[in-house]
Write a protein that holds these residues in place. Structure first.
Motif, short mmCIF file in Angstrom:
data_model
loop_
_atom_site.label_atom_id
_atom_site.label_comp_id
_atom_site.label_asym_id
_atom_site.label_seq_id
_atom_site.Cartn_x
_atom_site.Cartn_y
_atom_site.Cartn_z
N SER A 107 0.79 -1.23 0.00
CA SER A 107 0.00 0.00 0.00
C SER A 107 0.82 1.28 0.00
O SER A 107 1.51 1.60 0.94
CB SER A 107 -0.94 0.02 1.20
N GLY A 109 0.02 5.19 -0.71
CA GLY A 109 -0.97 6.20 -1.01
C GLY A 109 -0.42 7.31 -1.89
O GLY A 109 0.79 7.50 -2.01
N PRO A 169 -2.14 6.95 6.86
CA PRO A 169 -3.61 6.93 6.75
C PRO A 169 -4.23 5.85 7.62
O PRO A 169 -3.61 4.85 7.97
CB PRO A 169 -3.84 6.63 5.27
N ASP A 170 -5.49 6.07 7.98
CA ASP A 170 -6.27 5.04 8.67
C ASP A 170 -6.40 3.83 7.74
O ASP A 170 -6.69 3.98 6.55
CB ASP A 170 -7.68 5.55 9.01
N ALA A 171 -6.21 2.65 8.30
CA ALA A 171 -6.31 1.44 7.49
C ALA A 171 -7.76 1.01 7.27
O ALA A 171 -8.07 0.29 6.32
CB ALA A 171 -5.53 0.31 8.15
N LEU A 173 -11.20 1.14 5.93
CA LEU A 173 -11.91 1.81 4.84
C LEU A 173 -13.26 2.37 5.28
O LEU A 173 -13.70 3.41 4.77
CB LEU A 173 -12.11 0.84 3.67
N GLN A 176 -12.59 5.67 6.72
CA GLN A 176 -12.28 6.60 5.63
C GLN A 176 -13.56 7.06 4.94
O GLN A 176 -13.74 8.25 4.66
CB GLN A 176 -11.36 5.94 4.61
N ARG A 177 -14.45 6.11 4.64
CA ARG A 177 -15.70 6.45 3.93
C ARG A 177 -16.55 7.41 4.75
O ARG A 177 -17.21 8.30 4.19
CB ARG A 177 -16.47 5.18 3.60
N LEU A 247 -11.68 3.48 -5.27
CA LEU A 247 -10.47 3.42 -4.47
C LEU A 247 -9.35 4.03 -5.29
O LEU A 247 -9.19 3.70 -6.47
CB LEU A 247 -10.12 1.97 -4.09
N ALA A 251 -7.05 3.71 -1.19
CA ALA A 251 -7.78 4.52 -0.21
C ALA A 251 -9.07 5.04 -0.85
O ALA A 251 -9.22 5.04 -2.08
CB ALA A 251 -6.92 5.68 0.27
N VAL A 252 -9.99 5.51 0.00
CA VAL A 252 -11.27 5.99 -0.49
C VAL A 252 -11.08 7.24 -1.35
O VAL A 252 -10.35 8.17 -0.97
CB VAL A 252 -12.21 6.29 0.70
N THR A 269 -6.71 11.35 1.95
CA THR A 269 -5.93 10.69 2.99
C THR A 269 -6.58 11.02 4.33
O THR A 269 -6.68 12.20 4.70
CB THR A 269 -4.47 11.16 2.99
#
Length: 296
Positions: A107, A109, A169-171, A173, A176-177, A247, A251-252, A269
């Motif tokens: 991953s 970003g 980033p937060d893992a 999802l 994130q959403r 994605l 990431a979102v 992010t």
């Protein structure tokens, strides 16, 4: 089965890894493919009878090719003025396909790639190969014409810059959403306070419009400035866009279009539940080269 066929099979087994290395080195999907192809050409012309670790040998070759490409890019100063974002890897909101999964296996970003663009070529190579792919400094040193100790210092300098500029980033999802959904809803509703609540105080927004004259600031910092820009964009026509969840580099994100044509790719992010970076690719020429048709 002849020797060439065995060599080709061995290369194909490593292609995904090599493309991932090259993408992190170059930030360009097309250039990453060129670097991998060059590695194959060098392999096909080389005597590999004494090569015990084909994967390691190929990784070294790709590293050399990418380093040369980065140095050439720097010497030509070919990048346009202002912000130029790396190529995004865009996939369905439900998850990336097998090819994208291989490319994003460790991953990376878009915000991290932006920071990698600021590193000197040798620093970037040392950091990418060692910190992201665990290549020993003894193997990195000959690529950059340094001692192992000097290669370690290159990676250390790069690491300090990355840690200071690339948020983790937060893992999750789902988390994130929630943040991205709250941001989009607040922008749509003209809710300034709602935007401030979901933006990190030090949020950075970067927009790449390509070489055409900028339609808005290309980079801004701070929650108030970003919130103002989001509201202005929404009032001036953002509501006319058709937005699809996606994605972006795992990431979102959001892909928007207008009258059936791609308009922008937004990468968010999210860290600790707040948006810390928004990267927007709105260069029509680069958007036309992305496969954005099969996101629904």
């Amino acid at each position: 089965m002849n020797e060439n066929h065995l060599l080709a099979e061995g290369f194909e087994a490593h292609r995904g890894h090599l493309r991932a290395v090259a993408y992190r080195m170059l930030g360009s999907l097309s250039e990453a493919d060129d670097a991998v192809q060059e590695a194959w050409l060098r392999l096909s012309r080389s005597d590999t009878g004494a090569v015990e670790n084909l994967g390691g040998w190929l990784t070294t070759v790709v590293g050399r090719v990418c380093l040369d490409m980065l140095r050439s890019r720097t010497a030509r100063r070919e990048e346009p003025l202002g912000v130029r974002l790396p190529d995004p890897v865009v996939s369905r909101a439900s998850g990336p396909g097998p090819e994208d999964q291989a490319l994003l296996a460790d991953s990376v970003g878009l915000a991290l790639l932006v920071v990698l663009e600021t590193l000197a070529p040798a620093e970037r190579l040392a950091f990418v190969l060692h910190d992201l792919f665990a290549v020993p400094f003894d193997e990195i040193a000959p690529i950059v014409d340094r001692t192992p100790a000097a290669a370690r210092q290159l990676a250390s300098r790069a690491r300090r810059r990355v840690r200071g500029a690339a948020p983790v980033p937060d893992a999750d999802l789902t988390r994130q959403r929630e943040a991205v959904g709250a941001f989009l809803a607040a922008a749509r509703d003209g809710d300034f306070e709602g935007l401030i609540a979901v933006l990190d105080p030090d949020v950075v927004l970067r927009a790449d419009y390509g070489p055409a004259p900028a339609r808005a600031p290309r980079e801004m910092h701070g929650a108030a400035a970003v919130a103002d820009q989001a509201l202005t964009f929404s009032r001036l026509g953002g509501r006319d866009l058709h937005a699809r969840p996606a994605l972006v580099n795992g990431a979102v994100g959001v892909v928007s279009s207008r009258e059936g044509r791609p308009y922008s790719v937004l990468a968010f992010t999210v860290a600790d539940g707040r948006i810390v970076a928004i990267d927007i690719l709105a260069d029509p020429e680069r958007l036309s080269g992305l496969d954005l048709a099969d996101l629904d």
